[in-house]
Structure formats: structure tokens, C-alpha cells
Design a protein around this motif. Structure first.
Motif, PDB file in Angstrom:
ATOM      1  N   GLY A 144      -7.392  -1.937  16.349  1.00 20.68           N
ATOM      2  CA  GLY A 144      -7.397  -3.294  15.506  1.00 20.68           C
ATOM      3  C   GLY A 144      -7.528  -3.030  14.076  1.00 20.68           C
ATOM      4  N   PHE A 145      -6.791  -2.011  13.455  1.00 18.67           N
ATOM      5  CA  PHE A 145      -6.862  -1.915  12.121  1.00 18.67           C
ATOM      6  C   PHE A 145      -5.473  -2.376  11.580  1.00 18.67           C
ATOM      7  CE2 PHE A 145     -10.084   1.312  13.461  1.00 18.67           C
ATOM      8  CZ  PHE A 145     -11.246   0.524  12.771  1.00 18.67           C
ATOM      9  N   HIS A 146      -5.306  -3.003  10.321  1.00 20.47           N
ATOM     10  CA  HIS A 146      -4.117  -3.572   9.985  1.00 20.47           C
ATOM     11  C   HIS A 146      -4.122  -3.274   8.399  1.00 20.47           C
ATOM     12  CE1 HIS A 146      -3.942  -5.765  13.520  1.00 20.47           C
ATOM     13  NE2 HIS A 146      -5.101  -6.305  13.476  1.00 20.47           N
ATOM     14  N   SER A 147      -2.942  -3.348   7.857  1.00 18.25           N
ATOM     15  CA  SER A 147      -2.793  -3.038   6.468  1.00 18.25           C
ATOM     16  C   SER A 147      -3.578  -3.999   5.599  1.00 18.25           C
ATOM     17  CB  SER A 147      -1.378  -3.691   5.994  1.00 18.25           C
ATOM     18  OG  SER A 147      -1.078  -3.239   4.736  1.00 18.25           O
ATOM     19  N   GLY A 148      -4.320  -3.374   4.629  1.00 20.73           N
ATOM     20  CA  GLY A 148      -5.306  -4.072   3.759  1.00 20.73           C
ATOM     21  C   GLY A 148      -6.643  -3.959   4.263  1.00 20.73           C
ATOM     22  N   ASP A 149      -7.015  -3.223   5.503  1.00 23.38           N
ATOM     23  CA  ASP A 149      -8.103  -3.232   6.147  1.00 23.38           C
ATOM     24  C   ASP A 149      -8.849  -1.892   5.339  1.00 23.38           C
ATOM     25  OD1 ASP A 149      -8.135  -5.228   7.861  1.00 23.38           O
ATOM     26  OD2 ASP A 149      -7.641  -4.044   9.728  1.00 23.38           O
ATOM     27  N   VAL A 150     -10.056  -2.311   4.999  1.00 23.09           N
ATOM     28  CA  VAL A 150     -10.900  -1.067   4.479  1.00 23.09           C
ATOM     29  C   VAL A 150     -12.263  -0.676   5.495  1.00 23.09           C
ATOM     30  CG1 VAL A 150     -12.401  -0.273   2.642  1.00 23.09           C
ATOM     31  CG2 VAL A 150     -10.596  -1.783   2.283  1.00 23.09           C
ATOM     32  N   ILE A 151     -12.087   0.376   5.976  1.00 18.57           N
ATOM     33  CA  ILE A 151     -12.995   0.943   6.971  1.00 18.57           C
ATOM     34  C   ILE A 151     -14.451   1.275   6.304  1.00 18.57           C
ATOM     35  CG2 ILE A 151     -13.546   2.412   8.829  1.00 18.57           C
ATOM     36  CD1 ILE A 151     -10.447   2.843   9.139  1.00 18.57           C
ATOM     37  N   GLU A 152     -15.444   0.637   6.728  1.00 16.02           N
ATOM     38  CA  GLU A 152     -16.871   0.924   6.380  1.00 16.02           C
ATOM     39  C   GLU A 152     -17.677   1.782   7.127  1.00 16.02           C
ATOM     40  OE1 GLU A 152     -18.981  -2.816   5.867  1.00 16.02           O
ATOM     41  OE2 GLU A 152     -17.100  -3.485   4.641  1.00 16.02           O
ATOM     42  N   ASN A 174     -15.626   3.599   2.298  1.00 18.44           N
ATOM     43  CA  ASN A 174     -14.844   2.549   1.846  1.00 18.44           C
ATOM     44  C   ASN A 174     -13.381   3.063   2.015  1.00 18.44           C
ATOM     45  OD1 ASN A 174     -16.362  -0.526   1.606  1.00 18.44           O
ATOM     46  ND2 ASN A 174     -17.510   0.924   0.279  1.00 18.44           N
ATOM     47  N   GLY A 175     -13.029   3.338   3.217  1.00 15.73           N
ATOM     48  CA  GLY A 175     -11.688   3.968   3.147  1.00 15.73           C
ATOM     49  C   GLY A 175     -10.492   3.121   3.679  1.00 15.73           C
ATOM     50  N   ARG A 176      -9.361   3.165   2.974  1.00 17.57           N
ATOM     51  CA  ARG A 176      -8.262   2.472   3.541  1.00 17.57           C
ATOM     52  C   ARG A 176      -7.764   3.010   4.816  1.00 17.57           C
ATOM     53  NH1 ARG A 176      -6.059  -0.788  -0.486  1.00 17.57           N
ATOM     54  NH2 ARG A 176      -4.141  -1.025   0.576  1.00 17.57           N
ATOM     55  N   ALA A 177      -7.430   2.049   5.821  1.00 16.72           N
ATOM     56  CA  ALA A 177      -7.118   2.182   7.230  1.00 16.72           C
ATOM     57  C   ALA A 177      -5.792   3.087   7.158  1.00 16.72           C
ATOM     58  CB  ALA A 177      -7.109   1.037   7.824  1.00 16.72           C
ATOM     59  N   GLU A 178      -4.864   2.694   6.291  1.00 20.95           N
ATOM     60  CA  GLU A 178      -3.420   3.321   6.343  1.00 20.95           C
ATOM     61  C   GLU A 178      -3.633   4.738   5.898  1.00 20.95           C
ATOM     62  OE1 GLU A 178      -3.202   0.495   2.619  1.00 20.95           O
ATOM     63  OE2 GLU A 178      -4.277   0.559   4.621  1.00 20.95           O
ATOM     64  N   LYS A 179      -4.688   5.265   5.233  1.00 23.39           N
ATOM     65  CA  LYS A 179      -4.906   6.667   5.015  1.00 23.39           C
ATOM     66  C   LYS A 179      -5.926   7.356   5.770  1.00 23.39           C
ATOM     67  CE  LYS A 179      -3.861   5.572  -0.150  1.00 23.39           C
ATOM     68  NZ  LYS A 179      -4.383   5.879  -1.517  1.00 23.39           N
ATOM     69  N   MET A 180      -6.263   6.765   6.707  1.00 26.07           N
ATOM     70  CA  MET A 180      -7.376   7.187   7.683  1.00 26.07           C
ATOM     71  C   MET A 180      -6.995   7.599   9.068  1.00 26.07           C
ATOM     72  SD  MET A 180     -10.867   5.609   6.322  1.00 26.07           S
ATOM     73  CE  MET A 180     -11.873   6.236   7.580  1.00 26.07           C
ATOM     74  N   GLU A 181      -5.364   7.937   9.378  1.00 30.52           N
ATOM     75  CA  GLU A 181      -4.945   7.960  10.415  1.00 30.52           C
ATOM     76  C   GLU A 181      -5.689   9.254  11.571  1.00 30.52           C
ATOM     77  OE1 GLU A 181      -0.899   8.637  10.446  1.00 30.52           O
ATOM     78  OE2 GLU A 181      -0.387   6.590   9.472  1.00 30.52           O
TER      79      GLU A 181
END
Length: 203
Positions: A144-152, A174-181
Motif C-alpha cells: 500500500g505504498f505509493h509515490s510520495g509516501d514517506v515511511i516512518e 523518514n524514508g521515501r517509499a520508492e527508495k526502500m524497495e
């Protein structure tokens, strides 16, 4: 010196004096506290100190022995989870507890995020014991992670038979979802492992 000057000196001097007095009292209190801790430590006899060191040494050896049961791929945050050997090694702030898989009766998925565009804070929780079917818990987990999401926060909280709850925190920041595959894939694997622990192997 006229009366006005004298009054000004007294008027300004009183709060300064009070401030200095409060500062001195604070310093004395801090020194006294440190001295008490030092005294308490030094009241231990040489034998007591030796026993403490021996206990710490035994605990460290036992922890290393327990940790060897797990593979490097079983590590999540500070903790280790393996359905292959049916064990969970929970670790936090130097404390550790080894659980058997059958000690777990439920779990919650931690997925906390916010979106840079909408600024909405979103969280997700699933109770494993309430999932219908062995694959129920992992459907949508970590997807359920999308572009612009920041994972806490990513992780799992599991509940044992005695009602105690233990958190396995994989990620906090505070990691950007697209960089946390890779982190998201690993998180999915942890959720899948807990689903298998509760509901059986997933084909």
C-alpha cells in the motif's frame, strides 16, 4: 551616591542574587546525587562485583549461543524470527527473550507513513489471530505504498499466550517509499513468517 542609584542597585541585585543562589543549589544537588551513586557502587564487596561480572559474562555467552540458531536472513531490526526452527529471539536495549513459535497467539503489522503531497498520516494494523485463512494477513502487506509516501515505521508487534506484547521494529525514520524497495520486501517477508507461524506454511 544618591537614593535613586542605591535603590537601582538593590532592585537589580536581588534577582541576580536569587538566581546565583538557585544555581548553586542545583550544582550542590547534582554533586550530591553523583556522590550517592558512587557510594552505592563502591559499597559492593569485591565478591559481589565478581559475581556481577560472571553473571554478565554467562548471559553474553548464552545470548551468542542462542543467536547461532538463526541465520543471517532471520534478522529483523535487533530481533530474529525463524519459522524453520520455530523460534523468535526478541531483543531490545540489551534485554533478550527466546520464544517458541507456539507461544505467539496474534500479531499486528506496523506500517506507519505519511504522504508528502496530501500530508496525511496513515497507519495500518492487522491482528493475526483474527485473519481468516492462512494467506489473509499478507494480502496487501507492504503493497500500500505509493509515490510520495514517506515511511516512518515498519515492524510487527506480537502477542504471547500470557497477554504480553513485544515489538519488532525493523525501520524508524523518514524514508521515501520508492527508495526502500529492499526494506519493504524484507518487511513483507517478516509479515509472511508470522502468518505462517500462526496459520501454517504458505505454498
Amino acid at each position: 551616591m544618591d537614593d535613586g542609584t542605591l535603590f537601582l542597585i538593590i532592585f537589580l541585585g536581588i534577582p541576580i542574587g536569587i538566581g546565583l543562589l538557585i544555581g548553586i543549589i542545583g550544582i550542590v544537588t547534582a554533586i550530591t546525587s553523583v556522590e550517592r551513586e558512587y557510594d552505592a557502587t563502591n559499597k559492593l564487596s569485591p565478591e559481589q562485583r565478581r559475581q556481577i561480572k560472571e553473571r554478565e559474562k554467562r548471559e553474553a555467552q548464552e545470548y551468542r549461543k542462542v543467536k547461532k540458531q538463526f541465520g543471517w536472513n532471520d534478522k529483523y531490526g535487533e530481533c530474529y524470527v525463524s519459522n524453520d526452527i520455530g523460534k523468535i529471539l526478541w531483543v531490545k536495549n540489551g534485554r533478550w527473550i527466546l520464544f517458541n513459535a507456539n507461544d505467539v497467539i496474534a500479531y499486528n503489522v506496523i506500517e506507519r507513513k505519511h504522504n508528502e503531497t496530501s500530508h496525511n498520516g496513515l497507519g495500518r494494523a492487522i491482528v493475526g489471530g483474527a485473519i481468516a485463512g492462512p494467506i489473509g494477513a499478507i494480502v496487501g502487506a507492504g503493497t500500500g505504498f505509493h509515490s510520495g509516501d514517506v515511511i516512518e515505521r515498519l515492524g510487527v508487534v506480537f502477542t504471547t499466550k500470557n497477554g504480553s506484547r513485544y515489538e519488532i521494529l525493523e525501520y524508524e525514520g523518514n524514508g521515501r517509499a520508492e527508495k526502500m524497495e529492499s526494506e519493504i520486501r524484507r518487511h513483507n517477508r517478516l509479515v509472511r513468517t508470522f502468518d505462517e507461524i500462526l496459520n501454517g506454511k504458505i505454498n
